[in-house]
Design an enzyme around this catalytic site. Structure first.
Site, PDB file in Angstrom:
ATOM      1  N   LYS A   1      57.720  42.675  52.321  1.00  0.00           N
ATOM      2  CA  LYS A   1      58.937  43.272  53.058  1.00  0.00           C
ATOM      3  C   LYS A   1      59.933  41.714  54.115  1.00  0.00           C
ATOM      4  CE  LYS A   1      55.533  46.812  55.088  1.00  0.00           C
ATOM      5  NZ  LYS A   1      55.430  47.099  56.676  1.00  0.00           N
TER       6      LYS A   1
ATOM      7  N   HIS B   1      44.206  22.652  39.787  1.00  0.00           N
ATOM      8  CA  HIS B   1      43.335  24.229  39.652  1.00  0.00           C
ATOM      9  C   HIS B   1      40.977  23.028  39.966  1.00  0.00           C
ATOM     10  CE1 HIS B   1      41.237  27.319  39.335  1.00  0.00           C
ATOM     11  NE2 HIS B   1      41.808  27.666  38.020  1.00  0.00           N
TER      12      HIS B   1
ATOM     13  N   ARG C   1      45.885  31.151  45.722  1.00  0.00           N
ATOM     14  CA  ARG C   1      46.700  30.322  44.449  1.00  0.00           C
ATOM     15  C   ARG C   1      48.002  31.364  43.899  1.00  0.00           C
ATOM     16  NH1 ARG C   1      44.576  32.723  38.450  1.00  0.00           N
ATOM     17  NH2 ARG C   1      43.198  30.545  38.285  1.00  0.00           N
TER      18      ARG C   1
ATOM     19  N   ARG D   1      38.456  35.807  36.480  1.00  0.00           N
ATOM     20  CA  ARG D   1      38.528  35.016  36.875  1.00  0.00           C
ATOM     21  C   ARG D   1      37.617  34.406  38.126  1.00  0.00           C
ATOM     22  NH1 ARG D   1      38.001  35.452  31.482  1.00  0.00           N
ATOM     23  NH2 ARG D   1      40.157  35.722  32.071  1.00  0.00           N
ATOM     24  N   THR D   2      38.411  32.943  38.530  1.00  0.00           N
ATOM     25  CA  THR D   2      39.197  32.817  40.059  1.00  0.00           C
ATOM     26  C   THR D   2      39.131  33.132  40.866  1.00  0.00           C
ATOM     27  OG1 THR D   2      39.844  31.223  38.504  1.00  0.00           O
ATOM     28  CG2 THR D   2      40.219  30.982  40.745  1.00  0.00           C
TER      29      THR D   2
HETATM   30  C1  NCD Z   1      43.373  28.741  34.186  1.00  0.00           C
HETATM   31  C2  NCD Z   1      44.667  29.234  35.228  1.00  0.00           C
HETATM   32  O1  NCD Z   1      45.002  30.005  35.946  1.00  0.00           O
HETATM   33  O2  NCD Z   1      44.952  28.516  35.690  1.00  0.00           O
HETATM   34  N1  NCD Z   1      42.563  30.592  34.698  1.00  0.00           N
HETATM   35  C3  NCD Z   1      41.533  29.827  35.061  1.00  0.00           C
HETATM   36  O3  NCD Z   1      41.966  29.993  36.517  1.00  0.00           O
HETATM   37  N2  NCD Z   1      40.143  30.244  34.513  1.00  0.00           N
HETATM   38  C4  NCD Z   1      43.999  29.059  32.820  1.00  0.00           C
HETATM   39  C5  NCD Z   1      44.476  30.008  32.161  1.00  0.00           C
HETATM   40  O4  NCD Z   1      45.825  30.655  33.108  1.00  0.00           O
HETATM   41  O5  NCD Z   1      45.054  30.023  31.049  1.00  0.00           O
END
Ligand code: NCD
Length: 298
Positions: free
Chosen positions: A80, A132, A102, A52-53
């Site tokens: 590496k 997040h 991330r 998704r993100t």
């Molecule tokens: C979430 C995350 O990565 O923190 N997912 C997301 O970004 N939609 C929640 C999850 O992984 O459960």
């Protein structure tokens, strides 16, 4: 140089103005929209899995006319032995306006900001169980579309709250917007040590007369094997079933950041039911990320 690292860096009026910007960009003619971030370059570095993100940022960037580069971490020089700092400095030297990062470690986005000074805008796409903020913005925007005001809302958040950066940033974001009736329920060992929200002792106490129910995935990747609940029993004790949904207000909405585990934290009948806004959250994710990119880079 602006960054989007922690929802707590934003006040209510700025978040509200981001909702307005979201609407403006949503309604903009494609020809004009595609010029908004022309000549801007955005690089994505995802050290943890994401569907998704990552795709949401990619679409948001492309729909505003930006260049987007996805760094394939598994094949990058970090494998590496290059340090994260050197990787970021190298990519920044190529010419880049924003990094979307991330990482499994709390504080990585903030570290990147410190290392790079003000060379590149840093966007936190999730750091450990800490924050997040772009998920918080899309969740807040979704609640705003459905509920209008904030003051008298009751929110229930359920499940693995301890490991959830989604819950942490949403709780902060709700409080910034003026919503304080936030109730948490889940397995005792998956509750946070401290939280500004209220930890209640039954599903019913968090769900009764609620306006919004937020379900969370069990984040096994952040747990020791002994901490992982039994998925078969989980729905019975902690999951959102059609019967439990009846405790909430008749017009309550059901949210989940995804990915969902059907028949674990949420029954399929609820996930696919009329009160579920799970796929709307996904749509709003692209729209609010357009607003974030525009706010930082335009
Ligand atoms: C979430 C995350 O990565 O923190 N997912 C997301 O970004 N939609 C929640 C999850 O992984 O459960």
């Amino acid at each position: 140089m602006k960054h989007f690292i922690d929802i707590n860096h934003y006040d209510r009026s700025t978040l509200s103005s981001l909702f307005t910007l979201t609407d403006t960009l949503r309604d903009m003619k494609p020809k004009k929209r595609m010029k908004q971030l022309r000549h801007k370059t955005i690089m994505q570095l995802f050290f943890e899995n994401s569907t998704r993100t990552r795709v949401s940022f990619e679409l948001a960037a492309r729909r505003l006319g930006a260049h987007l580069v996805n760094i394939d971490i598994a094949r990058s020089s970090t494998q590496k032995g290059e340090s994260l700092r050197d990787t970021l400095e190298t990519l920044a030297a190529m010419g880049c306006d924003a990094f979307v990062i991330r990482h499994a470690n709390n504080g990585t986005a903030e570290l990147a900001r410190k290392w790079l000074g003000n060379k590149v805008s840093i966007i936190n796409a999730g750091d450990g169980n800490h924050q997040h903020p772009t998920q918080a913005l899309l969740d807040l925007y979704t609640i705003h579309l459905h509920k209008g005001g904030w003051k008298n809302l009751k929110i229930g958040i359920f499940g693995d709250i301890k490991h959830s950066r989604v819950a942490a940033s949403l709780i902060d974001g709700l409080r910034i917007m003026g919503c304080h009736d936030i109730n948490l329920y889940g397995p005792r060992h998956l509750m946070p040590e401290s939280t500004p929200a209220l930890m209640v002792n039954s599903f019913a106490n968090a769900a009764r007369d609620a306006d919004v129910l937020v379900m969370l995935r069990i984040q096994k990747e952040r747990m020791a094997d002994t901490e992982i609940p039994n998925p078969e029993q989980y729905l019975e004790y902690y999951g959102l079933t059609p019967e439990r949904l009846k405790l909430a207000k008749p017009d309550a909405i059901v949210m989940h950041p995804g990915p969902i585990n059907r028949e674990v934290e949420i029954a399929s009948e609820v996930a696919d039911g009329p009160q579920s806004v799970i796929l709307e959250q996904v749509t709003n994710g692209v729209l609010t990320r357009q607003a974030i990119l525009h706010h930082l880079l335009a």
